[in-house]
Design a protein around this motif. Structure first.
Motif, short mmCIF file in Angstrom:
data_model
loop_
_atom_site.label_atom_id
_atom_site.label_comp_id
_atom_site.label_asym_id
_atom_site.label_seq_id
_atom_site.Cartn_x
_atom_site.Cartn_y
_atom_site.Cartn_z
N PRO A 1 0.84 -1.20 0.00
CA PRO A 1 0.00 0.00 0.00
C PRO A 1 0.87 1.24 0.00
O PRO A 1 2.04 1.20 0.41
CB PRO A 1 -0.78 -0.13 1.32
CG PRO A 1 0.13 -0.92 2.20
CD PRO A 1 0.83 -1.89 1.29
N PRO A 2 0.35 2.36 -0.46
CA PRO A 2 1.13 3.59 -0.38
C PRO A 2 1.38 3.97 1.07
O PRO A 2 0.56 3.69 1.94
CB PRO A 2 0.21 4.62 -1.07
CG PRO A 2 -1.17 4.04 -0.95
CD PRO A 2 -0.99 2.55 -1.03
N PRO A 3 2.54 4.56 1.35
CA PRO A 3 2.84 4.90 2.76
C PRO A 3 1.83 5.91 3.28
O PRO A 3 1.57 6.93 2.64
CB PRO A 3 4.24 5.50 2.69
CG PRO A 3 4.39 5.94 1.27
CD PRO A 3 3.59 4.98 0.44
N HIS B 1 -7.57 3.59 16.85
CA HIS B 1 -7.58 3.02 15.50
C HIS B 1 -6.45 3.65 14.67
O HIS B 1 -6.68 4.31 13.67
CB HIS B 1 -8.94 3.21 14.82
CG HIS B 1 -9.11 2.39 13.57
ND1 HIS B 1 -8.85 1.04 13.52
CD2 HIS B 1 -9.53 2.74 12.32
CE1 HIS B 1 -9.09 0.59 12.31
NE2 HIS B 1 -9.49 1.60 11.56
N GLU B 2 -5.24 3.40 15.17
CA GLU B 2 -4.02 3.90 14.52
C GLU B 2 -4.01 5.43 14.41
O GLU B 2 -3.53 6.00 13.42
CB GLU B 2 -3.83 3.26 13.15
CG GLU B 2 -3.66 1.74 13.22
CD GLU B 2 -3.39 1.11 11.88
OE1 GLU B 2 -2.26 0.67 11.64
OE2 GLU B 2 -4.34 1.07 11.06
N LYS C 1 -7.37 -6.87 7.59
CA LYS C 1 -8.09 -6.18 6.51
C LYS C 1 -8.24 -4.69 6.78
O LYS C 1 -8.23 -3.88 5.83
CB LYS C 1 -9.48 -6.81 6.35
CG LYS C 1 -10.22 -6.37 5.08
CD LYS C 1 -9.61 -7.00 3.85
CE LYS C 1 -10.39 -6.67 2.60
NZ LYS C 1 -9.79 -7.24 1.39
N ASN C 2 -8.37 -4.28 8.04
CA ASN C 2 -8.80 -2.91 8.34
C ASN C 2 -7.78 -2.06 9.09
O ASN C 2 -8.06 -0.88 9.32
CB ASN C 2 -10.10 -2.96 9.15
CG ASN C 2 -11.25 -3.50 8.32
OD1 ASN C 2 -11.74 -2.83 7.41
ND2 ASN C 2 -11.67 -4.71 8.61
N ARG C 3 -6.66 -2.62 9.49
CA ARG C 3 -5.59 -1.82 10.08
C ARG C 3 -4.41 -1.77 9.12
O ARG C 3 -4.02 -2.81 8.56
CB ARG C 3 -5.14 -2.39 11.43
CG ARG C 3 -6.11 -2.13 12.57
CD ARG C 3 -5.60 -2.70 13.88
NE ARG C 3 -4.33 -2.13 14.31
CZ ARG C 3 -4.19 -1.08 15.13
NH1 ARG C 3 -5.27 -0.48 15.62
NH2 ARG C 3 -2.99 -0.64 15.48
N LYS C 4 -3.81 -0.61 8.97
CA LYS C 4 -2.68 -0.48 8.06
C LYS C 4 -1.51 -1.37 8.48
O LYS C 4 -0.81 -1.92 7.63
CB LYS C 4 -2.23 0.98 7.99
CG LYS C 4 -3.26 1.95 7.44
CD LYS C 4 -2.69 3.36 7.37
CE LYS C 4 -3.73 4.37 6.89
NZ LYS C 4 -4.78 4.59 7.91
N ASP C 5 -1.31 -1.49 9.81
CA ASP C 5 -0.20 -2.34 10.27
C ASP C 5 -0.56 -3.82 10.29
O ASP C 5 0.31 -4.67 10.45
CB ASP C 5 0.30 -1.89 11.64
CG ASP C 5 -0.76 -1.99 12.74
OD1 ASP C 5 -1.85 -2.57 12.50
OD2 ASP C 5 -0.52 -1.48 13.85
N GLY C 6 -1.85 -4.14 10.12
CA GLY C 6 -2.29 -5.53 10.09
C GLY C 6 -2.13 -6.26 11.40
O GLY C 6 -2.34 -7.48 11.46
N LYS C 7 -1.82 -5.56 12.49
CA LYS C 7 -1.49 -6.22 13.75
C LYS C 7 -2.72 -6.39 14.64
O LYS C 7 -3.69 -5.65 14.54
CB LYS C 7 -0.43 -5.41 14.49
CG LYS C 7 0.92 -5.37 13.79
CD LYS C 7 1.93 -4.55 14.59
CE LYS C 7 3.28 -4.53 13.91
NZ LYS C 7 4.27 -3.72 14.67
#
Length: 855
Positions: free
Chosen positions: A223-225, A430-431, A474-480
Motif C-alpha cells: 500500500p502507499p505509505p 484506531h491507529e 483487513k482494516n488496520r494499516k499495520d495488520g497487527k
C-alpha cells in the motif's frame, strides 16, 4: 470512492444478500468435478458471527467438515451418508433481519492458502435451506466475493424449490447431495463462507480444487505509505518473566480489603465505566472524569496506590456504559458500549469511530495510572480531582468484560468484528485516526492492553479470535492484533446447570494448551490469560464444588483451584485469575454467588479454607517458574517449579496430587532430580500440607534418600515438597477484618443515638454505631437520646400516625392541590399515598381505607 471505514462490513453484507425475483434453474445431472477433492477437516472451519451462536444448536461449524471420509465423492455420484451436521439453532437474532447489520450466523471454511475452486457439494437430509454461499479471495471481509450464490430450497407457489443448487433435484427430499459445478478452470479463493439466512442444518461440505500455485500465496502490492497519524503508539512491551507469584491472580473489587486480596499476587479489578463518568458528565470530548472520589464515592487513587505498594499487580477491566450513553433509556445500560443508542442495530457497531467515548476515557485512565506523564492539555478531569498523571500504579487495562455474551440479546452481544473495531479504537485510537486524545497506548506506550475476556475457551472462543485477527489484517494499516493479551474464561462444567467438574474431568490443561498452541503459531508475541475460573461452595449451586469422602465443599473448592492453577501454568498460560475473592451472598444457591475465597462483606470477609490454600500456593511458589509436569502415572501428577535467579525462597518446589475423585490416599516416592541452586546433596526436604487456617500450611522435614528422592503420602489434596527452606510453624488464622467506621459515627459513642446528635430528633431517625445502620421511630414518633448509647421514641402528636394502630388512614384532603385525589397514609411507617384518579375519594373503614367515586 470507498474509504476504509466504509468498507468494514461490506464483505459480510454481501454474504447475506438474497437475490429476489429469480426463478430456479432446471436441475442438471451430476458432472464429475474438474479438480480433485480437497483434503479438509474440522480445523479448516470457524464461525464468523461469534462465540456461543455460530452453530448455537447441537453442533458448531466443525460439523461441516468432520466426516470427509464418509462423504465420499458426491461429484461422481458416490456421495456417502453422514451423521453429524452444522445446526445453527432457532434464536431469531441469529438471522436477518433481527441480527442487525453485518449479517447472522456464518461458517467460514479456510483452505489455508490461495486455491482454485472448481466444484462445491453439500449434504442435506430434511427441511429447507436458505443460505448464501460465497468464495472470497483474500478475506471473509472482502468487499466483493470472487463467486457467490443464494440457495433457497423452500417451496414456491408451484411447490418447487425456489432456488436449489445447480446440480440438484429437490434437495432434502429426493437427493441428499447437491452442488455447483462452478468452473472447469477454477475460481481463485481461500475462504468459502456459508451464511444461514434462516434456521437450517447442513450435514457436510465437499470442496474440489487445487492450490493456486506451488510457490506460496501470491504477494499483495504494497500500500502507499500513509501520512504520520496524529498519535503514535509504541510497540508492545516485552512480556515480563512469568513468576508464579504474579501468575496466581484473583478477581476483585475496589471495595475488597487488601488484607484479603494479598492471598494472590495479581488482581483483575472489575470497574464500571459509570463510576468514573456519572451524573452530569457529558462523555468525550467534553468528559469530566472522576477517580478519587469517583461519581459513586469510590477512591481509585487509594486502591491502586495501596495494591501497588504491597507488590500486587492490578489489571482493571472496564465494563458497563456511562450515563451519557444510555440516560435516555436506562434499559440499554448493558448494551454494547457505542457512543449512542442510535448506532445499535446499524453498521456503525463495526466501525471504530463508534467507540470514541470509551477510547477517550481509557486514554484518561492510562494517563492517570500508567507510567507516562501526559501534558495537562490532554487531561479531562472534573474540578476538584487530585492532579495526577504517570502514577505507575496500574499494570494494564482490559477493554470490556465478556463482550461475546449472548444472554442479553443482539444489542449487548458483540460479534468478533464488532469486538475488533472496539479494541482497535481503544488500543491506539484506531491507529491515530480517531479524535484526540483517545487510545490507551497513546497515553502510555508501556501499559498492557487486553482484549475483553471471552466467555468460553474452546473452539468457539478461538473462532472469535481468528475472525478478529482477519478483521485487523483487513482494516488496520499495520495488520497487527492491537492488544498484548488474549483473554478467556473457562468454568469446569459445560452447561453450568448441573455441578462443577474437577480440573481433570474437564481437561482444563488441554483446553489451555489449545489456546497457547494457537498463540504460539499465530501471535507468538502475545500473552494468554485465563481470567475467570472457579467453583461455588453452596451445594445447591449449578457450579458447585461437591463435598465427597473426607472433604467438605470448601476443601474441594480449594484443592481444585490449586490444581487448576498448576495445570494452567504447565499449559503455558501467562496469568490466571480465579473468580472471585469474596462471596456475593453467603446463603444463595445461585451460580457464582459463593465462588469467593472469603465470605461476603456482611460476614467481614472471613476466609474460607480456599483462601488459605491459595495464600499458601502463592507463598510457596512466588519466586519460581513452572518447569512442567514431571510425573504422569495413572492418577498421580507431579509438577516442578524452580526459583528464579537472584530471588529468595525455596530453590525447588514439587507439587504432587492424585487427580481422582474418590478420596484415595497413597504413598509414593518422588524424585528431586535435577537439583538446582545449591540444593545438591540436601539431606532433608520440607513437606507442606495445606491447612484451612494457615497461610503456610503444616510443614515438616523429611529425609532425602541417596537416590535424591523423598517418600510422601499423596492424596487429592495437593502436597508440596520444597528444597532450600527449613520448616516453619503454621501461621495460624489471619485476624478478622474490622469494618471501617461509618463517617456518621465519627463523633458518636457505640450504641444508638438520634440522627442529629442532639437530645431529640424531630425526624424520628436514629443511628446504630459503629456501622451507621439507620432506624426510624414508628408512627412518626420523635427520637429522644437517653445517653449511654440508648434512645427512646416519644409520641409526636403532629404525626399522621400518632396513636394509630398499624393500617391505612385517610389524610387531610384540604392540604392537597385542587383536582388531586384524596391522600392517605400508611402506618406505622408514615408513608404518604393517594387514591387512584378514577376513584379519588378516601373513606375510612376501621384501620384501612376505601377509594371510590366522589358524590
Amino acid at each position: 470512492k470507498m474509504v476504509p471505514s466504509q468498507m468494514l462490513l461490506t464483505g459480510v453484507a454481501v454474504l447475506l444478500g438474497v437475490t429476489a425475483g429469480t426463478s430456479a434453474p432446471p436441475p442438471v445431472p451430476p458432472v464429475p468435478a474438474a479438480m480433485p477433492k480437497l483434503l479438509l477437516g474440522p480445523g479448516n472451519t470457524f464461525g464468523l458471527f461469534g462465540v456461543g451462536v455460530s452453530g448455537g444448536g447441537a453442533n458448531d461449524s466443525r460439523g461441516l467438515l468432520d466426516e470427509q471420509g464418509l462423504a465420499g465423492d458426491p461429484a461422481s455420484g458416490s456421495g456417502g451418508a453422514v451423521a453429524s451436521d452444522w445446526f445453527m439453532g432457532y434464536t431469531p437474532w441469529y438471522y436477518p433481519p433481527t441480527c442487525g447489520q453485518g449479517g447472522g450466523v456464518t461458517a467460514v471454511i479456510d483452505l489455508g492458502s490461495p486455491h482454485l475452486i472448481s466444484d462445491i457439494y453439500a449434504q442435506h437430509r430434511s427441511g429447507s435451506v436458505v443460505a448464501r454461499l460465497s468464495i472470497n479471495a483474500d478475506s471473509p471481509f472482502d468487499a466483493t466475493p470472487a463467486w457467490s450464490t443464494v440457495v433457497n430450497t423452500s417451496q414456491n407457489a408451484k411447490k418447487q424449490p425456489t432456488n436449489p443448487p445447480y446440480v440438484c433435484n429437490g434437495w432434502g427430499w429426493m437427493q441428499p447431495w447437491c452442488g455447483w459445478n462452478i468452473s472447469r478452470t477454477g475460481i481463485p479463493g481461500r475462504y468459502i463462507t456459508i451464511a444461514a439466512l434462516e434456521p437450517c442444518a447442513i450435514g457436510e461440505v465437499v470442496i474440489y480444487g487445487k492450490p493456486a500455485s506451488t510457490s506460496g500465496p501470491r504477494p499483495r502490492p504494497p500500500p502507499p505509505p500513509p501520512p504520520p497519524p496524529p498519535q503514535l503508539a509504541a510497540s508492545a512491551p516485552s512480556p515480563p518473566p512469568r513468576l508464579m507469584g504474579q501468575f496466581i491472580g484473583v478477581n476483585s473489587f475496589v471495595t475488597n480489603p487488601l488484607a484479603r486480596q494479598n492471598a494472590a499476587g495479581s488482581i483483575r479489578e472489575y470497574h464500571d465505566f459509570q463510576w468514573d463518568e456519572g451524573v452530569g458528565d457529558k462523555c468525550f470530548p467534553s468528559e469530566q472524569a472522576k477517580f478519587s472520589p469517583d461519581y459513586s464515592g469510590f477512591d481509585s487513587d487509594g486502591f491502586y496506590n495501596r495494591t501497588f505498594s504491597s507488590g500486587i499487580q492490578v489489571h482493571a477491566v472496564l465494563q458497563g456504559r456511562p450515563l451519557c450513553q444510555f440516560a435516555d433509556n436506562a434499559s440499554t445500560s448493558g448494551f454494547k458500549c457505542v457512543d449512542s443508542n442510535t448506532m445499535l442495530g446499524t453498521a456503525a457497531t463495526a466501525d471504530p469511530r463508534s467507540y470514541t467515548q470509551l477510547a477517550g476515557h481509557l486514554f484518561q485512565y492510562a494517563a492517570r495510572y500508567g507510567r507516562t506523564k501526559v501534558p495537562p492539555s490532554q487531561i479531562r478531569m472534573a474540578p476538584g480531582q487530585p492532579p495526577l498523571t504517570g502514577a505507575g500504579w496500574l499494570e494494564g487495562l482490559e477493554v470490556r468484560n465478556e463482550p461475546n455474551g449472548g444472554w442479553a440479546g443482539r444489542e449487548a452481544y458483540s460479534t468478533p468484528y464488532e469486538h475488533a473495531a472496539l479494541l482497535s479504537a481503544c488500543f491506539d485510537g484506531h491507529e491515530g485516526s480517531l479524535p484526540t486524545p483517545t487510545g490507551i497506548r497513546n497515553a502510555d506506550p508501556t501499559m498492557l492492553v487486553s482484549m475483553g475476556g471471552l466467555s468460553g475457551a474452546g473452539y468457539l472462543a478461538l473462532s472469535h479470535v481468528k475472525v478478529m485477527k482477519l478483521w485487523f489484517q483487513k482494516n488496520r494499516k499495520d495488520g497487527k492484533f492491537p492488544a498484548d493479551i488474549l483473554n478467556f474464561h473457562f468454568y469446569c462444567n459445560d452447561d453450568q446447570v448441573s455441578k462443577g467438574d474437577s480440573p481433570e474431568e474437564c481437561d482444563i490443561e488441554d483446553v489451555a494448551r489449545n489456546l497457547t498452541a494457537w498463540r504460539d503459531a499465530n501471535e507468538p508475541q502475545m500473552q494468554v490469560w485465563l481470567t475467570e475460573f472457579g467453583y461455588d461452595t453452596n451445594q445447591h449451586s449449578p457450579n458447585l464444588a461437591p463435598a465427597y469422602g473426607q472433604y467438605d465443599a470448601e476443601d474441594v473448592q480449594g484443592m481444585w483451584l490449586v490444581r487448576s492453577y498448576i495445570y494452567l501454568a504447565v499449559a503455558g498460560v501467562d496469568r490466571a485469575h480465579m473468580f472471585m475473592l469474596a462471596n456475593v451472598d453467603d446463603t444463595s444457591g445461585n451460580k457464582f454467588s459463593t465462588s469467593g475465597l472469603t465470605l461476603a462483606e456482611e460476614s467481614s470477609y472471613a476466609p474460607k479454607k480456599s483462601w488459605y490454600f491459595i495464600a499458601t500456593l502463592t507463598r510457596m511458589l512466588a519466586n519460581t517458574t513452572c518447569k512442567g509436569m514431571v510425573v504422569r502415572s495413572g492418577d498421580l501428577r507431579v509438577a516442578r517449579f524452580e526459583r528464579g535467579a537472584g530471588l529468595g525462597g525455596p530453590t525447588v518446589v514439587l507439587v504432587a496430587w492424585l487427580g481422582s475423585k474418590t478420596g484415595t490416599i497413597q504413598r509414593t516416592t518422588v524424585s528431586l532430580n535435577p537439583t538446582v541452586g545449591g540444593s545438591e546433596g540436601a539431606s532433608t526436604a520440607t513437606v507442606i500440607t495445606l491447612l484451612g487456617n494457615s497461610t503456610n500450611g503444616q510443614q515438616r522435614a523429611v529425609s532425602v534418600s541417596s537416590e535424591n528422592a523423598v517418600t510422601i503420602t499423596v492424596s487429592e489434596m495437593p502436597t508440596f515438597v520444597a528444597l532450600g527452606m527449613d520448616p516453619e510453624p503454621p501461621s495460624g488464622p489471619v485476624p478478622p477484618i474490622t469494618p471501617p467506621p461509618n463517617p456518621l459515627c465519627a463523633e458518636r459513642a457505640i450504641g444508638l443515638s438520634c440522627s442529629n446528635a442532639t437530645t431529640s430528633g424531630a425526624d424520628g431517625v436514629y443511628i446504630a454505631c459503629p456501622d451507621g445502620t439507620p432506624g426510624t421511630c414508628p408512627n412518626g414518633g420523635t427520637c429522644v437520646d437517653d445517653g449511654n448509647g440508648t434512645v427512646h421514641c416519644a409520641e409526636n402528636p403532629a404525626s399522621a400516625c400518632a396513636a394509630k394502630a398499624m393500617g391505612l388512614y385517610c389524610s387531610n384532603a384540604s392540604a392537597t392541590p385542587a383536582g388531586w385525589p384524596d391522600p392517605y397514609v400508611v402506618c406505622p411507617a408514615v408513608l404518604p399515598r393517594f387514591c387512584p384518579v378514577e376513584s379519588p375519594q378516601c373513606t375510612q373503614v376501621g384501620a384501612t381505607i376505601r377509594c371510590g367515586l366522589r358524590p
